[in-house]
Design an enzyme around this catalytic site. Structure first.
Site, PDB file in Angstrom:
ATOM      1  N   LYS A  83       0.851  -1.190   0.000  1.00 34.72           N
ATOM      2  CA  LYS A  83       0.000   0.000   0.000  1.00 34.72           C
ATOM      3  C   LYS A  83       0.886   1.239   0.000  1.00 34.72           C
ATOM      4  O   LYS A  83       1.782   1.378   0.845  1.00 34.72           O
ATOM      5  CB  LYS A  83      -0.885  -0.051   1.251  1.00 34.72           C
ATOM      6  CG  LYS A  83      -2.163   0.730   1.164  1.00 34.72           C
ATOM      7  CD  LYS A  83      -3.039   0.377   2.375  1.00 34.72           C
ATOM      8  CE  LYS A  83      -4.295   1.196   2.433  1.00 34.72           C
ATOM      9  NZ  LYS A  83      -5.028   0.952   3.686  1.00 34.72           N
TER      10      LYS A  83
HETATM   11  O1  G3P Z   1      -8.990   2.050   4.551  1.00 34.50           O
HETATM   12  C1  G3P Z   1      -8.817   3.339   5.013  1.00 34.50           C
HETATM   13  C2  G3P Z   1      -9.559   3.538   6.261  1.00 34.50           C
HETATM   14  O2  G3P Z   1      -8.986   2.814   7.285  1.00 34.50           O
HETATM   15  C3  G3P Z   1      -9.713   4.941   6.683  1.00 34.50           C
HETATM   16  O3  G3P Z   1     -10.895   4.971   7.407  1.00 34.50           O
HETATM   17  O4  G3P Z   1     -12.515   5.856   8.988  1.00 34.50           O
HETATM   18  O5  G3P Z   1     -10.056   6.294   9.302  1.00 34.50           O
HETATM   19  O6  G3P Z   1     -11.308   7.431   7.489  1.00 34.50           O
HETATM   20  P1  G3P Z   1     -11.201   6.218   8.344  1.00 34.50           P
END
Ligand code: G3P
Length: 217
Positions: A83
Site C-alpha cells: 500500500k
Molecule cells: O482504509 C482506510 C480507512 O482505514 C480509513 O478509514 O474511517 O479512518 O477514514 P477512516
C-alpha cells in the site's frame, strides 16, 4: 462485490473469515497502532489466515525508501498488496513495484485525477476515502462514481477499493455504483445483517411459537 476487512485485529478477521465474508484485508499505520502488534508479525498472521489480498502500508515518504519497504513487505507472503500513498513519490514507487509484478494499493485518494494517475502507474487497487470526504462536506460517493466512469471509459483494470467506509449505506451505494471492492471495519460488515423489521418479525414468531407448545428438537 468483494468485501475486504479494514482492520489488523486477528479475532475480528477470523470471525468474518469463518463466515466466508472476507475476500481480503486492508491495514494502515493507524490500524497497526490500534492492534498493538508488530507490523511484520501481525501481517504474516493475517496472510496465513486469509486467502485473498492483504494490504500492508509503507511508511517512507521518498520513492526509493518506499520501494525498499514495499519489497520487504512483499516478502511476507504471496498475497501481500503493497500500500502506497497517492503522492508523486508514491506513484513512482507504484510504477517500479508494478513492473516487478507486485500488487499495489494506492491509498489516500481524494480526487478522480489522482485515481487516473494511479491507474496509469499500474495500481492493482485505488483506495478513494469516502468517509473523510463526507467529513469535510464533500459527497464521497460522487468520487466513486467519477472514478467508475473514468476507468470504464478507458478500460483501466485497476480495481476501485472504496475505503473510509463508515456506514451500511456507504456499502450499499458503492455496490449500486459498481465499486469493485469495499473495505469496511468489522462492525460495519456485521451491521449489514441487521434490520429492525427482522428483529420485530422474529420477536412475533417467537411469541406465537411459544403459544403452540410445540418443539422441533
Ligand atoms: O482504509 C482506510 C480507512 O482505514 C480509513 O478509514 O474511517 O479512518 O477514514 P477512516
Amino acid at each position: 462485490m468483494k468485501f475486504f476487512v479494514d482492520t489488523a485485529e486477528i479475532d475480528a478477521i477470523a470471525e468474518l473469515n469463518d463466515l466466508g465474508m472476507v475476500d481480503g484485508v486492508t491495514t494502515n499505520p493507524s490500524l497497526i497502532l490500534k492492534s498493538g502488534r508488530d507490523i511484520l508479525e501481525v501481517t504474516k498472521e493475517i496472510c496465513d489466515l486469509v486467502d485473498g489480498p492483504v494490504s500492508a502500508e509503507v511508511v517512507a515518504l521518498g520513492a526509493d525508501e518506499m520501494i525498499a519497504e514495499g519489497r520487504k513487505l512483499a516478502e511476507i507472503a504471496e498475497n501481500i498488496v503493497v500500500k502506497l500513498p497517492l503522492t508523486w513519490d508514491g506513484l513512482k514507487a507504484c510504477k517500479v513495484l508494478s513492473s516487478e509484478g507486485k500488487m499495489l494499493n494506492v491509498t489516500l485518494c481524494f480526487s478522480a485525477n489522482q485515481a487516473l494517475l494511479a491507474a496509469k502507474a499500474g495500481a492493482t487497487f485505488i483506495s478513494p476515502f469516502i468517509g473523510r470526504l463526507d467529513d469535510i462536506h464533500i459527497d464521497g460517493m460522487d468520487l466513486i462514481e467519477e472514478i467508475r466512469t473514468i476507468y470504464d471509459n478507458y478500460g483501466y483494470e485497476t480495481e476501485i477499493l472504496a475505503a473510509s467506509i463508515r456506514s451500511v449505506n456507504h456499502v450499499k451505494e458503492c455496490a449500486l455504483i459498481g465499486a469493485d471492492v469495499v473495505t469496511a471495519p468489522p462492525d460495519v460488515i456485521k451491521k449489514l445483517a441487521g434490520h429492525p423489521l427482522t428483529n420485530a418479525g422474529l420477536d412475533q414468531f417467537m411469541k406465537d411459537w411459544a403459544k403452540t407448545g410445540q418443539k422441533i428438537l
